[in-house]
Design an enzyme around this catalytic site. Structure first.
Site, PDB file in Angstrom:
ATOM      1  N   TRP A 319       3.691  -1.327  -0.371  1.00  0.00           N
ATOM      2  CA  TRP A 319       2.681  -2.047  -1.147  1.00  0.00           C
ATOM      3  C   TRP A 319       1.954  -1.105  -2.097  1.00  0.00           C
ATOM      4  O   TRP A 319       1.594  -1.481  -3.218  1.00  0.00           O
ATOM      5  CB  TRP A 319       1.676  -2.711  -0.207  1.00  0.00           C
ATOM      6  CG  TRP A 319       0.580  -3.452  -0.925  1.00  0.00           C
ATOM      7  CD1 TRP A 319       0.585  -4.760  -1.325  1.00  0.00           C
ATOM      8  CD2 TRP A 319      -0.691  -2.929  -1.342  1.00  0.00           C
ATOM      9  NE1 TRP A 319      -0.599  -5.080  -1.951  1.00  0.00           N
ATOM     10  CE2 TRP A 319      -1.402  -3.976  -1.971  1.00  0.00           C
ATOM     11  CE3 TRP A 319      -1.304  -1.679  -1.232  1.00  0.00           C
ATOM     12  CZ2 TRP A 319      -2.681  -3.806  -2.493  1.00  0.00           C
ATOM     13  CZ3 TRP A 319      -2.581  -1.512  -1.746  1.00  0.00           C
ATOM     14  CH2 TRP A 319      -3.259  -2.554  -2.367  1.00  0.00           C
ATOM     15  N   HIS A 320       1.755   0.143  -1.678  1.00  0.00           N
ATOM     16  CA  HIS A 320       0.963   1.071  -2.475  1.00  0.00           C
ATOM     17  C   HIS A 320       1.691   1.559  -3.721  1.00  0.00           C
ATOM     18  O   HIS A 320       1.032   2.022  -4.662  1.00  0.00           O
ATOM     19  CB  HIS A 320       0.533   2.266  -1.623  1.00  0.00           C
ATOM     20  CG  HIS A 320      -0.649   1.971  -0.755  1.00  0.00           C
ATOM     21  ND1 HIS A 320      -0.537   1.383   0.479  1.00  0.00           N
ATOM     22  CD2 HIS A 320      -1.979   2.168  -0.960  1.00  0.00           C
ATOM     23  CE1 HIS A 320      -1.747   1.239   1.006  1.00  0.00           C
ATOM     24  NE2 HIS A 320      -2.631   1.702   0.149  1.00  0.00           N
ATOM     25  N   GLY A 321       2.977   1.485  -3.754  1.00  0.00           N
ATOM     26  CA  GLY A 321       3.657   1.922  -4.961  1.00  0.00           C
ATOM     27  C   GLY A 321       5.162   1.947  -4.831  1.00  0.00           C
ATOM     28  O   GLY A 321       5.710   2.007  -3.723  1.00  0.00           O
TER      29      GLY A 321
END
Length: 471
Positions: A319-321
């Site tokens: 989700w973060h990248g």
């Protein structure tokens, strides 16, 4: 388009709030929606259509679920329709080039990346719209009948681009009826100013130290310098992200909304489990309620529990990248949480608090190096420097120079990462009479001085967007 930009602070915000307070309540959502769309268009004009599409999909599926969803199978069709479309859009814009580059590496192909820019806030507003349709499917909320009101919820500018992730259930009542009094506005302004101070005077300054250290060559970086760099990035990320949340919560209060806290002094944690109860709370609770618990949580045996932890933390990292270092970061925490649960957690609780805190801080700071460096080769080199595996010296004069030049910012950051402000506020509230009035007056003068200093830094500084804008 950032809260720390001069045009936004001195033009956009004042006009928005003046109009918002001037109109009757029946117009307030309209004013809020208008300025939210202006705010988003200012920073990402070509993706405003994508925001309207995402909200339209969930609104229509929600209304259809309410109208035709007496049968659970029908409700499931509308739920799947909404979730699949939301995740497909997110995957296309955020992960298409990541998937293409991975295919090229694995199979030796030369597929050309799409080169798409990431729509601002897509990770946050996608999770918000998904929480709406999932809660509606579960029957914990009622469908919103006004599309404009639903669009106001999703596009609300205080928290649109970097959270906290606000669930519809938390603001549904306030979208229909809310009020603001002088005390709410005062508290909102103070909270907004606190976020501004944290961003401009702390996060940007310790971030400059991280930039300096991370750009050094391996031969110029001692073990102590490498750890100082890791600590500076940890402090930068915490104060940068929590500053945005403070500003969002503060503006929310000024508008009559009460968003949940997103941070609870995470750098004072005494375990990895404790850290994730305190860090990015809106994200960790989202994964808990919509992924971890539906998978079975810890209720179906050890192996299934370990599987559920693995799934949640793989997704949390992703989700973060769109980069393998974020996946590695998620796996890193998933493994540590499993070990705390089944191997050394009970022993950890018996240790002195300071030792447990040192243990957690070591893991947190080391973990954020994985988070910070997207290039695998550079990440391996930097970890080697931290562990002294690159033949670098334990400490050098360069590290002392950094401590001398950035010492005030580092000390301030470390102190404010602890609940010192809460302790001072409680003490001030207990003071009575002239002493209490004098202390409050001094506090307001200090706040005014910090505001002027922050504005001065903004005028002279280069562009420093919030780190989570890229997620």
């Amino acid at each position: 388009m950032v809260f720390s930009s001069i045009p936004f602070l001195f033009f956009f915000l004042p006009i928005c709030f003046i109009l918002y307070y001037a109109v009757p309540f029946s117009w307030k959502n309209g004013i809020l929606l208008l300025f939210s769309l202006i705010f988003y268009t200012w920073g990402e004009p070509r993706y405003i259509v994508l925001l309207l599409f995402a909200t339209g999909v969930d609104y229509i599926n929600g209304r259809l679920m309410e109208r035709y969803g007496a049968d659970k199978k029908i409700r499931t069709i509308f739920l799947c329709s909404s979730v699949i479309i939301n995740l497909s859009v997110l995957a296309f814009f955020k992960y298409a080039d990541f998937i293409i580059s991975t295919i090229n590496i694995v199979f030796g192909t030369q597929i050309k990346p799409l080169g798409l820019s990431l729509p601002i806030g897509i990770s946050f507003y996608t999770f918000q719209t998904m929480s709406y349709i999932i809660d509606l499917y579960r029957g914990t909320i009622r469908a919103e009948h006004s599309y404009l009101r639903y669009l106001t919820y999703v596009s609300m500018f205080p928290q649109l681009v970097a959270g906290p992730i606000v669930r519809f259930a938390d603001v549904q009542r306030e979208l229909h009826t809310r009020s603001t009094d002088r005390e709410e506005v005062r508290q909102g302004i103070l909270r907004f100013m606190m976020g501004l101070f944290k961003k401009v005077l702390i996060a940007n300054r310790v971030g400059a130290l991280w930039e300096e250290i991370s750009s050094l060559g391996a031969g110029q970086t001692s073990v102590a310098t490498a750890w100082l760099g890791a600590l500076s990035f940890t402090l930068q990320l915490y104060f940068d992200f929590s500053a945005y949340s403070d500003m969002a919560i503060g503006m929310g209060r000024m508008l009559g909304f009460h968003f949940h806290e997103n941070f609870n002094y995470p750098l004072t944690a005494v375990s990895v489990t404790d850290f994730w109860r305190r860090w990015h709370i809106s994200l960790s609770t989202w994964f808990r309620d919509y992924v971890y618990i539906p998978l079975g949580g810890n209720r179906r045996g050890v192996l299934r529990h370990l599987r559920n932890i693995a799934v949640v933390w793989f997704l949390t990292g992703l989700w973060h990248g769109a980069s393998w270092n974020f996946v590695l970061w998620g796996v890193y925490y998933g493994i540590l949480l499993a070990l705390e649960k089944y191997v050394w957690g009970s022993r950890l609780e018996k240790l002195p608090r300071w030792l447990r805190h040192a243990y957690a801080l070591f893991i947190i700071v080391f973990g954020f190096v994985i988070f910070a460096i997207t290039d695998a080769g550079k990440l391996g080199t930097y970890i080697g420097l931290m562990l002294g595996l690159a033949g670098n010296c334990p400490a050098d004069s360069r590290c002392l120079w950094y401590l001398y030049n950035y010492g005030m910012e580092l000390i301030s950051a470390c102190v404010l990462a602890c609940p010192v402000y809460l302790w001072i506020r409680r003490k001030v509230e207990q003071m009575k009479g002239g002493i209490g009035v004098a202390v409050v007056g001094i506090g307001y003068m200090m706040g005014a001085a910090l505001l002027l200093l922050s504005v001065a830094y903004l005028v002279n500084d280069t562009y420093n967007p919030f780190l989570y804008f890229r997620f």
